[in-house]
Structure formats: structure tokens, C-alpha cells
Design a protein around this motif. Structure first.
Motif, PDB file in Angstrom:
ATOM      1  N   UNK A  93       0.836  -1.207   0.000  1.00 23.95           N
ATOM      2  CA  UNK A  93       0.000   0.000   0.000  1.00 23.95           C
ATOM      3  C   UNK A  93       0.872   1.259   0.000  1.00 23.95           C
ATOM      4  N   UNK A  94       1.974   1.199   0.733  1.00 22.72           N
ATOM      5  CA  UNK A  94       2.896   2.332   0.743  1.00 22.72           C
ATOM      6  C   UNK A  94       3.600   2.484  -0.602  1.00 22.72           C
ATOM      7  N   UNK A  95       4.060   1.366  -1.180  1.00 25.93           N
ATOM      8  CA  UNK A  95       4.761   1.417  -2.455  1.00 25.93           C
ATOM      9  C   UNK A  95       3.831   1.750  -3.620  1.00 25.93           C
ATOM     10  N   UNK A  96       2.532   1.482  -3.460  1.00 27.71           N
ATOM     11  CA  UNK A  96       1.587   1.694  -4.559  1.00 27.71           C
ATOM     12  C   UNK A  96       1.431   3.153  -4.927  1.00 27.71           C
ATOM     13  N   UNK A  97       1.834   4.079  -4.059  1.00 32.67           N
ATOM     14  CA  UNK A  97       1.712   5.498  -4.367  1.00 32.67           C
ATOM     15  C   UNK A  97       2.603   5.894  -5.554  1.00 32.67           C
ATOM     16  N   UNK A  98       3.724   5.188  -5.727  1.00 35.60           N
ATOM     17  CA  UNK A  98       4.640   5.539  -6.813  1.00 35.60           C
ATOM     18  C   UNK A  98       4.894   4.386  -7.778  1.00 35.60           C
ATOM     19  N   UNK A  99       4.227   3.257  -7.579  1.00 37.87           N
ATOM     20  CA  UNK A  99       4.471   2.092  -8.427  1.00 37.87           C
ATOM     21  C   UNK A  99       3.147   1.476  -8.851  1.00 37.87           C
TER      22      UNK A  99
END
Length: 408
Positions: free
Chosen positions: A286-292
């Protein structure tokens, strides 16, 4: 040599930008450039020691990223044949923690290449091969220096973050290698458990096979390795040391979470440790999904899997309540339909039985017809009956189909 470095950096950048095909092509250019420069072979005596060390570090970096990326994408590695043909002696580097981590990653990549070659390229898995490969991984872990196993309290914050992220990648690579070795046996074991679960939910007696104790032992190792990987990543994430875009870590987390999700789906009992690790994987993605966009896709797939697990557990709980008591039913509810609870439980049990009929996504090797149904799990110590389900791309390669996709 700068050409090799540039294409390695471009490849790494493209992985972060979710352009995995372009990244894979740049890795191939870097590998052929390295071969043209002779980085894969022993340096001659005319080259200074510092230049030899520089060439060696560049070659090891290329091998590590090439073998990791290829194993995740399920494609042939450009350096695998060179590693098999040229058994190059590499002396341990202990000058700095970063060099120690590079050396450890390179040694692990040699075992990873053997895993892919023995288990997946030949499409045959055996308990003897798995035990041999796991023994090699254990010997590798026994020789890890303390700088990789522990954290230091006397470092600058930026240096500490760099070393911790490096050590986390080394640990995740090890757990990913264990998962690759044991995953065929996890699939075999889960197929047996799903057959028994089908028998329990449907109430129909079928010829369900027995679990092989050796397969169950290796399947447990696969689950444990996934738990350890996600616990390690969660510790770093909770320390707020993770970067906001990590191209390799998101694939590691997704692979480990898939293992845990399918294990949760096939178990009667709830394991808080497994559930906690799976929830941690969702938090990281969920954290990585902001930029990936790739991390966002992984998160969507795992969220759907979580919903399936929740529904499965509700069905089993409803059937358990039905078996415990046949003399009482729920009378009034603001949310449920006015049907008696017993009738609702019976319908849920029939729905669960229907969803677990052999021949569906969980039994691709069983026929779908109206005749007698016999659940036959894949054979491990011999010809594997459904090796298509073992291909690595099916576990990680999910191409984008939406307009504006950034993936080639």
C-alpha cells in the motif's frame, strides 16, 4: 566499463518505473558488454589489483541483478550459462559492509541459478534435490558475517539506512530462494488439503489422498520462509527506513504473500503469525503503490485473495456452527435475511462445496464433467502433471491491460 554501469543503472531505473521488458533488455546489453570486456573471466596479471577488484565488483553486481530479475520474471538469465561454464574463484570481501553484502549476494545467486536449473528448467522436483539445495542455502547462511546479521548503533542515519536496506535485500533473496525450492511441494500439499476441505464442506465422501510427510515438511519450510521475509520487511517498514519505490522488494513481498494467502485458504485453523505477516505485506505494498503501478496491481490481487480467504473462513465457521447445534436458530437480525440460520448455513455449505469442485482454478489437473470426480494432486517425485502451474511468470508476471499503462 562505464557502458556496463550505465545499462545496469538504466535497467534498475526501468524496474522502478514498472517497465520490466525494457529493464530486461538493458540487462542483456549490460551482460553482453561485460562479456566483451572479459569481466566474466579471471583478469590477467597486467591489470592492477585495484582494477581487478573494480572489474570483479561490477561482474558480481551484474550477476546478482540478472539472476534475481530473471527468476522473478521467469525468463532465462543472460549470465547463467557463463556461471556454469566458468567456475570463477571469488575471494571474500570484508573491507566494508557494502562489499560484504555484495559478496554474499553473489554467492547466493550461484545457488539460485542452480535452483532454477535443477527444479524449473528440468521441470522435475524431488525430495533429494530439494534437501541438497536447502543444505547449500544453509551453508551459505552459516558463513554470513555479523555485519549482515545485525544492525549497528554508531552509524550516520544515511549510512545506517543504506546498510539496513542492503541487508534486508540479502535476507529477502535468501528467503525467496528457499521459497523457490519448496514451492512445488507446497502446491502438492495444498492440493491434498483442498481436496479434504472439499470433502468436509460438501459432506460427500471422495477418495482424498493422504499428505506425504516429506512434502508437508518442505511445504512448512516454504510458509515459514515467507513469514520470515515479510516480518523482516515489516521491521524495516515500521522503522520508516524503506524507500518509496523499491523495484525488487515489491516482487519479493508479493511472492511471499501469495504463498501465505494460499496457505490461509487451505487451512482450517487460523495462524495469527501467518495472518499478521500477510497483513504486513498489504501495508508495505500500500505504501509502495503510491509511486508504483506494479505494486498497486499486486495490492489489488492480494486484496482479492484476502477477500476469498475471509469468505472461505465464514463458510467453514457457519458449517461448524451447524454441526455443533441443530436445536437453535437465529430469530432476528437487522442485516441478515429473515431466513433461519440453519437454512443459511446449509446454503453456504452447498456454495462452498460447489466452489471447490475439482477442475476449477484450484484443481486444474482434474476433469470437469458430470461423471465421477477424483481429485488427483500432481506427482512430485516423478513427472509433474501440471508443470504449467509451476512456471515462474504465473506467480509474478501480471501485465497491465488498462489504458495508459507504463509497462511495455
Amino acid at each position: 566499463m562505464d557502458i556496463v554501469r550505465v545499462f545496469l543503472l538504466m535497467s534498475f531505473y526501468m524496474f522502478g518505473a514498472c517497465r520490466r521488458n525494457a529493464a530486461f533488455m538493458y540487462l542483456g546489453v549490460a551482460a553482453r558488454s561485460a562479456v566483451a570486456l572479459g569481466l566474466h573471466a579471471e583478469s590477467s596479471g597486467s591489470i592492477s589489483r585495484s582494477e581487478q577488484q573494480e572489474r570483479l565488483q561490477l561482474w558480481m553486481s551484474l550477476c546478482v541483478i540478472d539472476l534475481l530479475a530473471s527468476s522473478i520474471l521467469g525468463r532465462p538469465a543472460a549470465t547463467s550459462s557463463l556461471l556454469r561454464e566458468n567456475k570463477r574463484e571469488v575471494h571474500r570481501m570484508t573491507v566494508t559492509p557494502a562489499e560484504a553484502g555484495l559478496f554474499a549476494s553473489y554467492q547466493l545467486s550461484l545457488v539460485l541459478e542452480e535452483i532454477i536449473s535443477c527444479l524449473y528448467s528440468e521441470k522435475a522436483a524431488s525430495i533429494e534435490k530439494a534437501d541438497s539445495l536447502l543444505a547449500k542455502l544453509n551453508r551459505w547462511s552459516d558463513h554470513l558475517p555479523e555485519s549482515i546479521r545485525t544492525s549497528s548503533e554508531n552509524e550516520e542515519p544515511s549510512m545506517a539506512q543504506e546498510r539496513i536496506i542492503g541487508n534486508m535485500h540479502v535476507a529477502c533473496s535468501y528467503h525467496f530462494a528457499v521459497i523457490l525450492v519448496t514451492r512445488p511441494f507446497l502446491i502438492s500439499t495444498l492440493s491434498v488439503r483442498l481436496a479434504r476441505l472439499h470433502q468436509t464442506l460438501s459432506g460427500v465422501a471422495i477418495d482424498a489422498p493422504e499428505e506425504d510427510p516429506a512434502h508437508s515438511r518442505l511445504a512448512a519450510a516454504c510458509t515459514d520462509s515467507a513469514v520470515y521475509m515479510l516480518q523482516t520487511c515489516m521491521e524495516v517498514h515500521q522503522s520508516e527506513l524503506l524507500l518509496r519505490n523499491m523495484g525488487i522488494l515489491k516482487a519479493f513481498v508479493f511472492a511471499a504473500a501469495l504463498v501465505l494467502g494460499f496457505s490461509m485458504f487451505s487451512h482450517h485453523d487460523v495462524d495469527p503469525e501467518i495472518d499478521g505477516a500477510f497483513t504486513g505485506a498489504l501495508a508495505i505494498l500500500r505504501m509502495l503503490a503510491h509511486q508504483s503501478a506494479q505494486a498497486a496491481l499486486y495490492l489489488d490481487i492480494l486484496t482479492s485473495l484476502e477477500a476469498a480467504v475471509t469468505q472461505q473462513r465464514r463458510r467453514m465457521a457457519a458449517q461448524a456452527r451447524q454441526r455443533r447445534s441443530q436445536y437453535v436458530s437465529r430469530i432476528f437480525s437487522l442485516t441478515d435475511s429473515p431466513r433461519p440460520a440453519r437454512m443459511q448455513s446449509e446454503e453456504e455449505g452447498r456454495t462452498a462445496a460447489t466452489s471447490l469442485i475439482p477442475g476449477g482454478p484450484f484443481y486444474p489437473w482434474a476433469p470437469q464433467d458430470d461423471g465421477p470426480r477424483t481429485v488427483t494432486p500432481p506427482v512430485i517425485d516423478g513427472a509433474f502433471l501440471d508443470w504449467e502451474g509451476m512456471e515462474l511468470p504465473l506467480w509474478d508476471s501480471f501485465p497491465f491491460t488498462e489504458p495508459g499503462s507504463s509497462v511495455l
